[in-house]
Design a protein around this motif. Structure first.
Motif, PDB file in Angstrom:
ATOM      1  N   MET A   1       0.953  -1.104   0.234  1.00  0.00           N
ATOM      2  CA  MET A   1       0.090  -0.029   0.109  1.00  0.00           C
ATOM      3  C   MET A   1       0.844   1.263  -0.049  1.00  0.00           C
ATOM      4  O   MET A   1       1.947   1.332   0.538  1.00  0.00           O
ATOM      5  CB  MET A   1      -0.955  -0.190   1.282  1.00  0.00           C
ATOM      6  CG  MET A   1      -2.073   1.120   1.298  1.00  0.00           C
ATOM      7  SD  MET A   1      -3.286   0.638   2.445  1.00  0.00           S
ATOM      8  CE  MET A   1      -4.083  -0.541   1.707  1.00  0.00           C
ATOM      9  N   SER A   2       0.423   2.343  -0.806  1.00  0.00           N
ATOM     10  CA  SER A   2       1.258   3.390  -0.632  1.00  0.00           C
ATOM     11  C   SER A   2       0.968   4.312   0.334  1.00  0.00           C
ATOM     12  O   SER A   2       0.175   4.378   1.014  1.00  0.00           O
ATOM     13  CB  SER A   2       0.884   4.219  -1.992  1.00  0.00           C
ATOM     14  OG  SER A   2      -0.195   4.904  -1.884  1.00  0.00           O
ATOM     15  N   ARG A   3       2.128   5.030   0.716  1.00  0.00           N
ATOM     16  CA  ARG A   3       1.952   6.350   1.669  1.00  0.00           C
ATOM     17  C   ARG A   3       1.117   6.960   1.372  1.00  0.00           C
ATOM     18  O   ARG A   3       0.306   7.665   2.368  1.00  0.00           O
ATOM     19  CB  ARG A   3       3.307   6.895   1.567  1.00  0.00           C
ATOM     20  CG  ARG A   3       3.583   7.884   2.856  1.00  0.00           C
ATOM     21  CD  ARG A   3       3.451   9.477   2.436  1.00  0.00           C
ATOM     22  NE  ARG A   3       3.344   9.922   0.894  1.00  0.00           N
ATOM     23  CZ  ARG A   3       4.520  10.246   0.515  1.00  0.00           C
ATOM     24  NH1 ARG A   3       5.610  10.604   1.006  1.00  0.00           N
ATOM     25  NH2 ARG A   3       4.301  10.643  -0.897  1.00  0.00           N
ATOM     26  N   ASP A   4       0.636   7.544   0.176  1.00  0.00           N
ATOM     27  CA  ASP A   4      -0.458   8.274   0.011  1.00  0.00           C
ATOM     28  C   ASP A   4      -1.758   7.862   0.493  1.00  0.00           C
ATOM     29  O   ASP A   4      -2.664   8.789   1.124  1.00  0.00           O
ATOM     30  CB  ASP A   4      -0.542   8.835  -1.467  1.00  0.00           C
ATOM     31  CG  ASP A   4       0.784   9.548  -1.803  1.00  0.00           C
ATOM     32  OD1 ASP A   4       1.187  10.009  -1.207  1.00  0.00           O
ATOM     33  OD2 ASP A   4       1.131   9.450  -3.013  1.00  0.00           O
ATOM     34  N   VAL A   5      -1.926   6.615   0.246  1.00  0.00           N
ATOM     35  CA  VAL A   5      -3.315   6.044   0.630  1.00  0.00           C
ATOM     36  C   VAL A   5      -3.191   5.867   2.148  1.00  0.00           C
ATOM     37  O   VAL A   5      -4.591   6.352   2.800  1.00  0.00           O
ATOM     38  CB  VAL A   5      -3.523   4.590  -0.075  1.00  0.00           C
ATOM     39  CG1 VAL A   5      -4.601   3.980   0.745  1.00  0.00           C
ATOM     40  CG2 VAL A   5      -3.422   4.615  -1.570  1.00  0.00           C
ATOM     41  N   VAL A  55       5.945  12.596   4.703  1.00  0.00           N
ATOM     42  CA  VAL A  55       6.038  11.611   5.724  1.00  0.00           C
ATOM     43  C   VAL A  55       6.718  10.406   4.970  1.00  0.00           C
ATOM     44  O   VAL A  55       5.980   9.822   3.899  1.00  0.00           O
ATOM     45  CB  VAL A  55       4.752  11.416   5.948  1.00  0.00           C
ATOM     46  CG1 VAL A  55       4.393  10.250   7.126  1.00  0.00           C
ATOM     47  CG2 VAL A  55       3.971  12.793   6.611  1.00  0.00           C
ATOM     48  N   PRO A  56       7.612   9.731   5.759  1.00  0.00           N
ATOM     49  CA  PRO A  56       7.892   8.507   5.129  1.00  0.00           C
ATOM     50  C   PRO A  56       7.066   7.321   5.505  1.00  0.00           C
ATOM     51  O   PRO A  56       6.224   7.354   6.362  1.00  0.00           O
ATOM     52  CB  PRO A  56       9.334   8.248   6.104  1.00  0.00           C
ATOM     53  CG  PRO A  56       9.306   9.220   7.140  1.00  0.00           C
ATOM     54  CD  PRO A  56       8.241  10.268   6.753  1.00  0.00           C
ATOM     55  N   ALA A  60       3.955   6.676   8.160  1.00  0.00           N
ATOM     56  CA  ALA A  60       2.593   6.356   7.567  1.00  0.00           C
ATOM     57  C   ALA A  60       1.686   5.349   8.206  1.00  0.00           C
ATOM     58  O   ALA A  60       0.891   5.277   8.705  1.00  0.00           O
ATOM     59  CB  ALA A  60       2.588   6.585   6.095  1.00  0.00           C
ATOM     60  N   ILE A  61       2.818   4.095   8.134  1.00  0.00           N
ATOM     61  CA  ILE A  61       2.306   3.028   8.815  1.00  0.00           C
ATOM     62  C   ILE A  61       1.864   3.119   9.972  1.00  0.00           C
ATOM     63  O   ILE A  61       0.770   2.656  10.697  1.00  0.00           O
ATOM     64  CB  ILE A  61       3.215   1.731   8.264  1.00  0.00           C
ATOM     65  CG1 ILE A  61       3.314   1.530   6.933  1.00  0.00           C
ATOM     66  CG2 ILE A  61       2.755   0.417   9.333  1.00  0.00           C
ATOM     67  CD1 ILE A  61       4.444   0.723   6.454  1.00  0.00           C
ATOM     68  N   LYS A  62       2.754   3.595  11.027  1.00  0.00           N
ATOM     69  CA  LYS A  62       2.426   4.006  12.419  1.00  0.00           C
ATOM     70  C   LYS A  62       1.137   4.681  12.654  1.00  0.00           C
ATOM     71  O   LYS A  62       0.402   4.446  13.474  1.00  0.00           O
ATOM     72  CB  LYS A  62       3.705   4.475  12.895  1.00  0.00           C
ATOM     73  CG  LYS A  62       4.906   3.455  13.142  1.00  0.00           C
ATOM     74  CD  LYS A  62       6.234   4.215  13.764  1.00  0.00           C
ATOM     75  CE  LYS A  62       7.292   3.177  13.816  1.00  0.00           C
ATOM     76  NZ  LYS A  62       8.488   3.618  14.252  1.00  0.00           N
ATOM     77  N   LYS A  63       1.297   5.812  11.687  1.00  0.00           N
ATOM     78  CA  LYS A  63       0.096   6.810  11.941  1.00  0.00           C
ATOM     79  C   LYS A  63      -1.375   6.266  11.843  1.00  0.00           C
ATOM     80  O   LYS A  63      -2.157   6.165  12.661  1.00  0.00           O
ATOM     81  CB  LYS A  63       0.460   7.932  11.364  1.00  0.00           C
ATOM     82  CG  LYS A  63       1.468   8.936  11.684  1.00  0.00           C
ATOM     83  CD  LYS A  63       1.705  10.007  10.781  1.00  0.00           C
ATOM     84  CE  LYS A  63       0.883  11.313  11.255  1.00  0.00           C
ATOM     85  NZ  LYS A  63       1.115  11.910  12.427  1.00  0.00           N
ATOM     86  N   VAL A  64      -1.270   5.315  10.754  1.00  0.00           N
ATOM     87  CA  VAL A  64      -2.811   4.757  10.190  1.00  0.00           C
ATOM     88  C   VAL A  64      -2.865   3.443  11.426  1.00  0.00           C
ATOM     89  O   VAL A  64      -4.177   3.343  11.572  1.00  0.00           O
ATOM     90  CB  VAL A  64      -2.630   4.614   8.850  1.00  0.00           C
ATOM     91  CG1 VAL A  64      -2.117   2.905   8.366  1.00  0.00           C
ATOM     92  CG2 VAL A  64      -4.226   4.409   8.400  1.00  0.00           C
TER      93      VAL A  64
END
Length: 86
Positions: A1-5, A55-56, A60-64
């Motif tokens: 999954m991309s950072r943007d998504v 945002v790397p 992004a994975i941690k935030k979501v």
């Protein structure tokens, strides 16, 4: 999954959190976001994309992951009737 998504999903989780908090306080939440109407969704989506370009992916994975946990906990705290009632 991309950072943007991921960051887009994170931002919508954040908006849900704000809607919930404001609604529970008896206020009328700005939906979808302050300064935007539903007809402006394209501009809002562009702003979200612009805001998170630095945002790397690992952040992004941690935030979501954290925001998803918050949303799931919110759902678990309410009955189906409460969720479906304005």
């Amino acid at each position: 999954m991309s950072r943007d998504v991921l960051m887009h999903l994170y931002e919508w989780h954040s908006m849900l959190e704000r809607w919930y908090r404001e609604g529970m306080d008896g206020d009328e939440p700005s939906m979808p976001a302050p300064g935007y109407k539903w007809r402006d969704i394209g501009a809002l989506n562009q702003k979200i994309w612009d805001d998170y370009q630095e945002v790397p992916l690992n952040k992004a994975i941690k935030k979501v992951t954290k925001s998803h946990r918050w949303v799931m906990n919110l759902i678990d705290r309410h009955s189906t009737e409460e969720i479906m009632t304005k």
